[in-house]
Motif scaffolding. Sequence first.
Motif, short mmCIF file in Angstrom:
data_model
loop_
_atom_site.label_atom_id
_atom_site.label_comp_id
_atom_site.label_asym_id
_atom_site.label_seq_id
_atom_site.Cartn_x
_atom_site.Cartn_y
_atom_site.Cartn_z
N ILE A 336 70.39 1.61 59.91
CA ILE A 336 69.59 0.79 60.83
C ILE A 336 68.31 1.31 60.77
CG2 ILE A 336 69.38 0.72 63.70
CD1 ILE A 336 72.00 1.27 64.16
N SER A 337 67.18 0.12 60.55
CA SER A 337 66.13 0.77 60.54
C SER A 337 65.10 0.32 61.59
CB SER A 337 65.35 0.06 59.00
OG SER A 337 65.28 -1.42 59.26
N LEU A 338 64.38 1.23 62.29
CA LEU A 338 63.48 0.95 63.13
C LEU A 338 62.11 1.50 63.17
CD1 LEU A 338 66.19 1.70 66.03
CD2 LEU A 338 64.99 -0.43 66.13
N PHE A 339 61.89 2.07 61.99
CA PHE A 339 60.42 2.51 61.74
C PHE A 339 59.57 1.72 61.81
CE2 PHE A 339 62.00 1.38 57.33
CZ PHE A 339 60.79 0.70 57.14
N ASN A 340 58.32 2.26 61.99
CA ASN A 340 56.90 1.28 62.17
C ASN A 340 57.15 0.41 63.38
OD1 ASN A 340 54.26 0.88 61.51
ND2 ASN A 340 54.84 -1.08 60.12
N GLN A 363 66.60 5.03 60.64
CA GLN A 363 65.21 5.45 60.01
C GLN A 363 64.30 4.90 61.35
OE1 GLN A 363 64.40 3.39 56.75
NE2 GLN A 363 66.36 3.87 55.65
N PHE A 364 63.46 6.04 61.64
CA PHE A 364 62.49 6.09 62.93
C PHE A 364 61.26 6.45 62.25
CE2 PHE A 364 65.72 6.01 66.67
CZ PHE A 364 65.16 5.22 67.18
N GLY A 365 60.35 6.42 63.34
CA GLY A 365 58.83 7.06 63.05
C GLY A 365 57.94 6.18 62.47
N ASN A 366 56.99 6.73 61.68
CA ASN A 366 56.00 6.11 60.97
C ASN A 366 55.23 5.07 61.33
OD1 ASN A 366 56.84 8.04 58.79
ND2 ASN A 366 58.33 6.72 58.00
N TYR A 367 55.15 5.36 62.91
CA TYR A 367 54.32 4.06 63.72
C TYR A 367 52.77 4.36 63.58
CZ TYR A 367 52.69 0.96 66.96
OH TYR A 367 51.77 -0.18 67.61
#
Length: 369
Positions: A336-340, A363-367
């Motif tokens: 599950i990718s939720l980054f950016n 996958q989270f973060g990097n926003y």
Amino acid sequence: MGVGAGWALLTAPLRPGPLGTSIMWPLWLLTSLLALSQALPFEQKGFWDFTLDDGVPMLNDEEASGADTSGVPDLDSLTPTFSAMCPFGCHCHLRVVQCSDLGLKTVPKEISPDTTLLDLQNNDITELRKDDFKGLQHLYLQKLYISKNHLVEIPPNLPSSLVELRIHDNRIRKVPKGVFSGLRNMNCIEMGGNPLENSGFEPGAFDGLKLNYLRISEAKLTGIPKDLPETLNELHLDHNKIQAIELEDLLRYSKLYRLGLGHNQIRMIENGSLSFLPTLRELHLDNNKLSKVPAGLPDLKLLQVVYLHTNNITKVGVNDFCPMGFGVKRAYYNGISLFNNPVPYWEVQPATFRCVTDRLAIQFGNYKK
């Protein structure tokens, strides 16, 4: 049949399969030419690069167990033959004739009559003439690659034996009704990179086709085209201008297990739209303009991979991905990718991902604003 420069021709013999049907031989060492997952045309660097293709037909349970061997080639029938006939400049080995990258303008003569595989890719052939393959009784045209040319239309009268057609990166604006008529063996079409709009698909353009794979990426689509083959297992519409998914858009495609809609302009997915995809395993919605996780994901019992990165999602609810209560999910998520996305990931409840294989699958973060 007129075709543009740079096309590839592969051939393979037929053998009778179960119940009298015809199936493709795996061709001994030469299993195939190109994995269907690759969008770019095959670039051959060596004679035995034919072996790079892993796009072999899927086996059913009986075939996989070895119970049915009717489709396995008889090794005696593949006994090497050595013919003195070999077109000038080509490489001939056993029953394989390789004539790629020679600047040919026509199909060469002096091809041995026992040839089972003929490679003519990356040449300047513009036309297939009536007698080009006369006397080659073992040939069976399987794959036709006419990508990266200047074609303005799909060549008419395509051979009925075609299994795969790659015609991406041309100038085709229209898919007329009947252009694929009679292609009962076709299971893969790659036609991305053409300036196709939704209006360019005439009603009934895909009638009679039983495709497994269709890619129309990098075109000018503003919505999911209507009347695509109901048999599709994979549909790739990435890099278009699709703005929304409405309830009836996916109604026909209950057999899809991979749907690619990344790099579009999707802001809205109507509630209930995804319920028509009970066998979906992989969903690509990255690089769009979604403000929330699409509704209906928990009901997709086989869904394993969801790409939602690079959207405008600001909140992730505890029941956005997994069934509530005693709801059953037959396959856990492994990606599950939720980054950016502008979502405060530290506020997401751990129970949100209770049906995920492990934490490394998220996958989270990097926003960045």
